[in-house]
Design an enzyme around this catalytic site. Structure first.
Site, short mmCIF file in Angstrom:
data_model
loop_
_atom_site.label_atom_id
_atom_site.label_comp_id
_atom_site.label_asym_id
_atom_site.label_seq_id
_atom_site.Cartn_x
_atom_site.Cartn_y
_atom_site.Cartn_z
N GLU A 429 -47.85 37.06 -17.93
CA GLU A 429 -48.18 35.91 -18.75
C GLU A 429 -47.77 34.62 -18.03
O GLU A 429 -46.60 34.42 -17.71
CB GLU A 429 -47.43 36.03 -20.08
CG GLU A 429 -47.43 34.78 -20.91
CD GLU A 429 -46.44 34.90 -22.07
OE1 GLU A 429 -45.76 35.94 -22.19
OE2 GLU A 429 -46.35 33.93 -22.83
N ASP A 502 -43.35 37.36 -21.98
CA ASP A 502 -42.07 36.80 -22.39
C ASP A 502 -41.59 37.41 -23.70
O ASP A 502 -42.37 37.89 -24.50
CB ASP A 502 -42.20 35.28 -22.60
CG ASP A 502 -42.35 34.55 -21.27
OD1 ASP A 502 -41.98 35.14 -20.24
OD2 ASP A 502 -42.86 33.41 -21.28
N ASP A 504 -40.88 36.16 -26.45
CA ASP A 504 -40.99 35.18 -27.53
C ASP A 504 -42.27 35.45 -28.32
O ASP A 504 -42.97 36.44 -28.07
CB ASP A 504 -40.93 33.74 -26.99
CG ASP A 504 -42.09 33.45 -26.04
OD1 ASP A 504 -43.01 34.31 -25.94
OD2 ASP A 504 -42.07 32.40 -25.39
N ASP A 506 -45.17 33.86 -28.50
CA ASP A 506 -46.42 33.83 -27.73
C ASP A 506 -46.57 35.12 -26.93
O ASP A 506 -47.65 35.69 -26.85
CB ASP A 506 -46.42 32.64 -26.75
CG ASP A 506 -46.71 31.34 -27.49
OD1 ASP A 506 -47.00 31.42 -28.70
OD2 ASP A 506 -46.63 30.28 -26.86
#
Ligand code: 0RA
Length: 639
Positions: A429, A502, A504, A506
């Site tokens: 990503e 990641d 998180d 997103d």
């Protein structure tokens, strides 16, 4: 009535005691457990008995009161449970109802028990699971009563007093759930109970259901003159209706069918199905009957009114769903459910009955309301065209991606080894993490494909749109398999495909999207065991020149303990892969000797697929539920 008898009152009731003991030993079998759901179940079970009385036409008011000590009263103005001697049991019918399992139904022979009772065990199970319980029956000018402790009568049914002038007949049951049985720290939730009573009032029209909460002086009253047409109006309160509500009730062979339908300008669909007042979440024969009859009737009407040309195909079931709000509620004497949880109705005869009612009367409705007919057909046409266009676009994209897959994408940093069984593709990503990965990798066997930004736009990206996205096209060509009809596993260029995102929100969105993509378009890759998820660390703990990595909070605490708490200890939380330098990324996440990979199985991917629809779909409530139920699991993520 008999005089109070000494403590031997129940001595001869060995059978009753055994029954009650069974309920207390295995509450799961009778009320589904010992949690808050089961607790609410107790109330619903008692209320269902009053609803039965309402369905028999003998009661139009039910009041439920949660008292300060969390005992609950359910009062109705029905005929009152009979108190005379029950022929078989040689005791008051009231006592039989309250103490004998499965004796909760009507025994006057005339009517049948139709209302819910999720587990259909009757009020005796509630009694058995209550620290104490008392019933008052007002009938024939007298108020009768009996008390129980953990289901065991404290004495016989007695006359308590005379009914006062103007007092209506009825039954009042008060019970205090047993804290020895139910989990600690649970208590009734007003909202949950209110929700169920609202539904009950909708499907049992002209009955007033009042919920009073004495713990915090709240109350709410439900009464719906229009029954399920009020329900449809309620569901459509924030939508633009295309026509007046269609509502029809019919009865045949003792099966009552109640249907209400209204189309709106919305894109989503709200269709609810009830069987004997139970909201059957998985539908069943009543729902199938409704859907097929609606589609058929709309097609017939559209042909007759020449709104569909001879060359046009019929509307499919999907075409007639967009903007549809409908309730089907059936009352069946002998409901067959798929399972104990009663979420799917199985009686085949119900489908025929619902179809007949809808076929006949919805057709008449359309004839008599041509404006409604035209508006509904127009809506279905729009929906059919939109879906047709989407399908064509998707086919085109699939064909194009297949062609384009012949050239490798520019952003792919390929590996030098051409043997797929040794090669790995990291799908990374973002360009910055992609940069670190390119520098940190072993270029002999590790290829890197960075996916820029959000391939997934949070605006309800449709999967067919995602397919036309450049990043996804690059992925398809990097894999080398082609897609759709041209998919060919023998072209696969890497036997390890590793999603690295990641930790998180997103990152988890992108992971969900990729899993969904693989699940729907390349399930063979998952079934072959080629798909993995990388596990980057959440923390680094540094002391002097030693660095240790932690992949969870617990592990971080262990590492800190091991290294010894001191000022020189530096704990760093990694939010993104981009924060790690190339060496660190290699060491923690990419080095086959040290990394941890999660292999994706088809169930994981199917779960992602469902999550995807939920996150991207029109329907708001499931999304909210997802966020709530996963709130605990996302504590490691940055929101
Ligand atoms: C059996 C027979 C009759 C009424 C009832 C049961 C009855 C049960 C409950 C449970 C809660 N409220 C209830 N109300 C009535 C009919 C008795 C008659 O014909 O008078």
């Amino acid at each position: 009535m008999a005089k109070e008898q000494p403590r031997s009152y129940q001595a001869e009731n060995i059978q009753v005691l055994e029954g009650l003991e069974a309920v207390r030993r295995r509450p799961g079998m009778y009320v589904g457990g010992t949690d808050i759901k089961a607790l609410h179940h107790l109330v619903n079970e008692v209320v269902d008995n009053s609803i039965d009385e309402a369905l028999a036409g003998a009661c139009d008011r039910i009041e439920i009161t949660i008292h300060k000590d969390s005992s609950v009263s359910v009062q109705d103005n029905g005929r009152g449970i009979p108190v005379d001697e029950h022929p078989g049991a040689k005791k008051s019918a009231l006592e039989v109802v309250m103490t004998m399992l499965h004796a909760g139904g009507k025994f006057d022979g005339g009517s049948y028990k139709v209302s819910g009772g999720l587990h259909g065990v009757g009020v005796s199970a509630v009694n058995a699971l209550s620290e104490w319980c008392e019933v008052e029956v007002s009938r024939e000018g007298q108020v009768y009563g009996q008390r129980y402790k953990r289901g065991v009568p404290s004495g016989p049914v007695k006359v308590l007093r005379k009914m006062v002038k103007g007092q209506s007949t009825g039954t009042r049951t008060t019970f205090k759930y047993d804290k020895e049985i139910f989990k600690e720290d649970i208590d009734y939730r007003f909202e949950t109970l209110a929700q169920r009573f609202r539904e009950l009032a909708f499907v049992t029209r002209k009955v007033t259901i009042q919920l009073v909460d004495e713990r915090d002086q709240r109350e709410i009253t439900f009464y719906f003159e229009g029954g399920i047409s009020s329900f449809v109006r309620y569901l459509n309160r924030n939508r633009q209706a295309l026509h007046p509500i269609f509502h029809r009730e019919g009865e045949m062979d003792n099966i009552v069918v109640d249907v209400a339908v209204q189309f709106t300008d919305a894109y989503s669909e709200s269709v609810l199905a009830f069987a004997n007042t139970i909201n059957t979440l998985d539908g069943g024969t009543h729902l199938t009957g409704l859907r097929s009859a609606l589609t058929r009737t709309i097609n017939d009407y559209a042909r007759k009114a020449s709104l569909l040309k001879d060359s046009d195909p019929n509307f499919t079931g999907d075409d007639t769903r967009e903007g549809l709000t409908a309730i089907v509620s059936v009352k069946v004497p002998d409901p067959q459910f798929e399972s104990q949880t009663k979420v799917k109705l199985m009686n085949p005869e119900v489908q025929t009955h619902v179809q007949q009612v809808v076929n006949e009367h919805f057709a008449i409705f359309l004839e008599e309301n041509p404006a409604a007919g035209r508006a509904i057909v127009a809506k279905c046409l729009t929906s059919a065209r939109a879906r047709d266009a989407a399908r064509k676009a998707r086919d085109l994209v699939i064909r194009k991606s297949a062609l384009e897959s012949l050239t490798l994408p520019g952003k792919l940093a390929d590996c030098s080894d051409r043997d797929a069984s040794r090669s790995e593709l990291y799908i990374v990503e973002g360009d910055s993490a992609g940069g670190s990965a390119k520098q940190g990798r072993d270029r002999h066997f590790q290829a890197i494909l960075p996916l820029r930004g959000k391939i997934l736009n949070t605006e309800r990206a449709r999967l067919d749109k995602i397919l036309s996205n450049n990043e996804v096209k690059a992925l398809i060509s990097a894999l080398g398999t082609g897609i759709g009809d041209n998919f060919d596993i023998s072209g696969l260029r890497y036997k390890h495909i590793i999603i690295m995102t990641d930790a998180d929100v997103d990152g988890s969105h992108i992971r969900t999207l990729l899993l969904t993509f693989f699940f729907r378009y390349m399930p063979e890759l998952i079934e072959g065991g080629f798909l993995y998820i990388a596990q980057p660390p959440l923390y680094s703990v540094t002391k002097g020149k030693t660095v240790e990595w932690a992949y969870s909070d617990a592990e971080r605490d262990q590492v800190v303990k091991r290294m010894g708490k001191s000022d020189k200890l530096n704990i760093q939380r990694y939010k993104g892969l981009g924060e790690m330098n190339p060496d660190q990324l290699w060491e923690t996440t990419m080095d086959p000797e040290r990394r941890v990979l999660l292999q994706v199985n088809i169930e994981d991917a199917a779960e992602a697929d469902r999550t995807f629809d939920m996150l991207m779909g029109d329907s708001v409530p499931p999304r909210r539920k997802f966020i709530q139920t996963h709130a605990k699991e996302v504590q490691n993520l940055d929101v």
